[in-house]
Design a protein around this motif. Structure first.
Motif, PDB file in Angstrom:
ATOM      1  N   VAL A 259       0.850  -1.307  -0.104  1.00  0.00           N
ATOM      2  CA  VAL A 259      -0.246  -0.013   0.144  1.00  0.00           C
ATOM      3  C   VAL A 259       0.837   1.187  -0.097  1.00  0.00           C
ATOM      4  CG1 VAL A 259      -1.912   1.214   1.317  1.00  0.00           C
ATOM      5  CG2 VAL A 259      -1.727  -1.148   1.195  1.00  0.00           C
ATOM      6  N   PHE A 260       2.017   1.215   0.792  1.00  0.00           N
ATOM      7  CA  PHE A 260       3.089   2.439   0.849  1.00  0.00           C
ATOM      8  C   PHE A 260       4.217   2.083   0.615  1.00  0.00           C
ATOM      9  CE2 PHE A 260       2.102   6.474   3.255  1.00  0.00           C
ATOM     10  CZ  PHE A 260       3.304   7.171   2.827  1.00  0.00           C
ATOM     11  N   PRO A 261       4.476   1.639  -0.825  1.00  0.00           N
ATOM     12  CA  PRO A 261       5.859   1.346  -1.051  1.00  0.00           C
ATOM     13  C   PRO A 261       6.877   2.413  -0.967  1.00  0.00           C
ATOM     14  CG  PRO A 261       4.782   1.858  -3.194  1.00  0.00           C
ATOM     15  CD  PRO A 261       3.783   2.092  -2.018  1.00  0.00           C
ATOM     16  N   VAL A 262       8.090   1.897  -0.165  1.00  0.00           N
ATOM     17  CA  VAL A 262       9.303   3.237   0.166  1.00  0.00           C
ATOM     18  C   VAL A 262      10.520   2.208   0.196  1.00  0.00           C
ATOM     19  CG1 VAL A 262      10.074   4.835   1.767  1.00  0.00           C
ATOM     20  CG2 VAL A 262       7.622   4.236   1.560  1.00  0.00           C
ATOM     21  N   VAL A 263      11.466   2.627  -0.341  1.00  0.00           N
ATOM     22  CA  VAL A 263      12.764   1.923  -0.369  1.00  0.00           C
ATOM     23  C   VAL A 263      13.929   2.546   0.641  1.00  0.00           C
ATOM     24  CG1 VAL A 263      12.641   1.562  -2.870  1.00  0.00           C
ATOM     25  CG2 VAL A 263      13.763   3.654  -2.152  1.00  0.00           C
ATOM     26  N   GLY A 264      13.865   3.767   1.278  1.00  0.00           N
ATOM     27  CA  GLY A 264      14.452   4.095   2.163  1.00  0.00           C
ATOM     28  C   GLY A 264      15.632   5.213   1.476  1.00  0.00           C
ATOM     29  N   PRO A 265      16.148   6.274   2.635  1.00  0.00           N
ATOM     30  CA  PRO A 265      16.897   7.254   2.219  1.00  0.00           C
ATOM     31  C   PRO A 265      18.139   6.737   1.553  1.00  0.00           C
ATOM     32  CG  PRO A 265      16.693   6.943   4.517  1.00  0.00           C
ATOM     33  CD  PRO A 265      16.037   5.957   3.998  1.00  0.00           C
ATOM     34  N   ILE A 266      18.812   5.602   2.114  1.00  0.00           N
ATOM     35  CA  ILE A 266      20.143   5.121   1.382  1.00  0.00           C
ATOM     36  C   ILE A 266      19.993   5.061  -0.197  1.00  0.00           C
ATOM     37  CG2 ILE A 266      19.990   3.046   1.740  1.00  0.00           C
ATOM     38  CD1 ILE A 266      22.850   2.992   2.550  1.00  0.00           C
ATOM     39  N   PHE A 267      18.754   4.477  -0.604  1.00  0.00           N
ATOM     40  CA  PHE A 267      18.553   4.342  -2.128  1.00  0.00           C
ATOM     41  C   PHE A 267      17.768   5.366  -2.698  1.00  0.00           C
ATOM     42  CE2 PHE A 267      18.314   0.105   0.330  1.00  0.00           C
ATOM     43  CZ  PHE A 267      19.358  -0.764  -0.346  1.00  0.00           C
ATOM     44  N   ALA A 268      16.841   6.197  -2.089  1.00  0.00           N
ATOM     45  CA  ALA A 268      16.259   7.234  -2.881  1.00  0.00           C
ATOM     46  C   ALA A 268      17.203   8.490  -2.826  1.00  0.00           C
ATOM     47  CB  ALA A 268      14.936   7.214  -2.074  1.00  0.00           C
ATOM     48  N   TYR A 269      18.189   8.778  -1.886  1.00  0.00           N
ATOM     49  CA  TYR A 269      18.873   9.696  -2.083  1.00  0.00           C
ATOM     50  C   TYR A 269      20.324   9.638  -1.864  1.00  0.00           C
ATOM     51  CZ  TYR A 269      14.404  12.191  -1.009  1.00  0.00           C
ATOM     52  OH  TYR A 269      12.966  12.628  -0.909  1.00  0.00           O
ATOM     53  N   GLY A 270      20.574   8.503  -2.400  1.00  0.00           N
ATOM     54  CA  GLY A 270      22.176   8.310  -2.786  1.00  0.00           C
ATOM     55  C   GLY A 270      22.646   7.229  -1.552  1.00  0.00           C
ATOM     56  N   LEU A 286      22.196  12.970  -1.486  1.00  0.00           N
ATOM     57  CA  LEU A 286      22.228  13.773  -0.373  1.00  0.00           C
ATOM     58  C   LEU A 286      22.262  12.998   0.912  1.00  0.00           C
ATOM     59  CD1 LEU A 286      18.835  15.724  -1.467  1.00  0.00           C
ATOM     60  CD2 LEU A 286      21.223  16.540  -1.689  1.00  0.00           C
ATOM     61  N   TRP A 287      21.910  11.622   1.000  1.00  0.00           N
ATOM     62  CA  TRP A 287      22.375  11.104   2.182  1.00  0.00           C
ATOM     63  C   TRP A 287      23.458  10.703   2.639  1.00  0.00           C
ATOM     64  CZ3 TRP A 287      23.650   6.579   4.725  1.00  0.00           C
ATOM     65  CH2 TRP A 287      23.296   6.567   6.001  1.00  0.00           C
ATOM     66  N   PRO A 288      23.939  10.916   3.857  1.00  0.00           N
ATOM     67  CA  PRO A 288      23.454  11.513   4.969  1.00  0.00           C
ATOM     68  C   PRO A 288      23.826  12.880   5.303  1.00  0.00           C
ATOM     69  CG  PRO A 288      25.618  10.217   5.697  1.00  0.00           C
ATOM     70  CD  PRO A 288      25.460  10.335   4.279  1.00  0.00           C
TER      71      PRO A 288
END
Length: 455
Positions: A259-270, A286-288
């Motif tokens: 329902v709420f697909p999310v991959v996480g900051p390390i993947f979505a923001y580098g 951008l992360w971290p």
């Protein structure tokens, strides 16, 4: 004579009446689990992937993905065995692993993935099924089958979770990371802060957190074995224990992933400082070190490999369940439960696997499931129903806020940050207050009456 016969018949009627619905319940649960595994196997095959039943069958011969998990499952099974039977089972498992290792060595079959041990534990659990069917009868057969089922369910739960993760990557081409990254401003972007802290800790601290994160099922088994330590003597399981909560979290959580697909900051923001993330698909690297700017979020396409396994954080939910169930143990177990919870929270944020809002949802998710299972075990009443309803409403409200109010949350952090923590705190407070009322009250010690003295 007739009265004795009738008394025996009457005493058997309640036992039979109690036993029949219990048997129907266990049969229904078994059929439901089998049906779910078959359905998941078919769904995995639809995407060209091996399902949980296939991967589990392969581990009878091939190197298992986690030998520690198979031995942990065997450890759970052994709670129904006597000490002599436990020593025989452990010796047989180790002996089988040694033989398989020698066969691989002679055949020059190198283990490139997984662990070179663990097959023996699976063989022993399957052998106990054969012993239960052919050598045991009545309650002893049922007890041994329950023990084996408990161990195999732990392993099957891991396989089912792995298959679910692959399905989420194949079936959800877009992810909602920008929504959570924006909403996370209300909490001060804790993943970015924790990522810099872990980076400053160096490789030793990172390795410790990584080990805690990966071996979470082993911690659950340690607590479960303590809870089930009297099963062999009492010849029965307690009404509620950690394994039930652990499996329920793993079963229900992936449905929220869909329902709420999310991959996480390390993947979505580098990938940041911890190696390759999703640079090719990421919005920016951008992360971290650099929190994302506040802007109107939108869904984004992502690869078909990375699991959409962030909302809610199931590692947080599992660690919360371990913490709750360790509270009834000795001091060292309570300390271990606290350590595992704190270290898991640090790892989920510090490695960039989750946003802070994921953790808030994970705590609410775990407490709601734990309350529902405890109510089911003790019998539903008004307090249990209210507690579960409150947790479900708060969890749904969190998802709605993350999806439709992220910009407002980011622009007013001093309002929405405390509101998020208060919402989570209300569920924690309700759980603690309600479950304390459920605990049996100790009978007050009788005071001896004063006796007249001789003058």
């Amino acid at each position: 004579m007739a009265s004795r016969v009738f008394s025996r018949i009457n005493s058997r009627i309640p036992f039979a009446a109690w036993r029949r619905p219990r048997a129907v319940l266990w049969a229904t649960a078994g059929v439901a689990v089998l049906g779910f595994l078959v359905a998941l196997e078919i769904a995995a095959r639809h995407y060209g992937l091996p399902g949980p039943m296939t991967t589990q069958a392969q581990e009878i011969i091939f190197a298992p993905k986690s030998g520690f998990l198979l031995y942990a499952g065997m450890g759970l099974m052994m709670v129904v065995l006597t000490w002599r039977e436990r020593l025989i089972a452990a010796g047989a498992a180790i002996g089988i692993d040694i033989v398989i290792f020698l066969v691989r060595w002679v055949a020059d079959a190198k283990v490139t993935e997984g662990h070179p041990f663990g097959n023996g534990a699976l063989w022993v659990m399957l052998g106990c099924v054969v012993i239960a069917v052919t050598r045991r009868t009545g309650r002893e057969r049922a007890l041994l089958l329950k023990g084996v089922g408990l161990g195999l369910l732990l392993v099957a739960g891991r396989k089912t979770g792995d298959t679910w993760l692959l399905i989420t990557a194949k079936s959800r081409p877009t992810v909602l990371d920008p929504y959570l990254a924006t909403a996370d401003h209300a909490l001060g972007n804790p993943s970015w802060l924790a990522g810099r802290i872990v980076e400053a800790m160096g490789p030793i601290g990172a390795h410790v957190l990584d080990y805690v994160y990966i071996q979470l099922p082993v911690a659950a088994v340690i607590v479960s074995i303590y809870q089930l330590r009297k099963v062999a003597d009492e010849r029965g399981f307690p009404r509620h224990h950690l394994v039930r909560t652990f499996l329920a979290i793993g079963l229900l959580g992936p449905a929220i992933y869909m329902v709420f697909p999310v991959v996480g900051p390390i993947f979505a923001y580098g990938g940041g400082a911890f190696g390759t993330g999703g640079e090719h698909w990421a919005l920016a690297n951008l992360w971290p070190h650099t929190p994302p700017p506040i802007s109107a979020p939108h869904s984004m396409t992502f690869d078909k490999v990375t699991p959409r396994n962030c909302m809610p954080s199931l590692h947080t939910a599992w660690a919360t369940a371990i913490f709750i169930h360790s509270r009834q143990g000795p001091r060292i177990l309570r300390f271990a439960g606290t350590f595992w919870l704190v270290a898991t929270l640090g790892a989920t944020l510090g490695f960039g696997y989750h946003y802070g809002v994921d953790l808030v949802a994970g705590v609410v998710f775990a407490l709601t499931i734990e309350a529902a299972l405890r109510s089911l075990a003790r019998g539903w009443d008004r307090s249990g129903t209210q507690l579960v309803a409150h947790g479900a409403v708060v969890f749904a409200a969190l998802l709605v806020a993350y999806r439709y109010l992220p910009v407002e949350m980011a622009r007013h952090p001093w309002v929405f940050g405390p509101l998020l923590l208060l919402a989570m705190g209300s569920v924690i407070h309700g759980y603690v207050r309600t479950t304390r009322l459920w605990e049996p009250k100790a009978a007050p010690a009788l005071q001896p009456e004063p006796q007249p003295e001789m003058v």
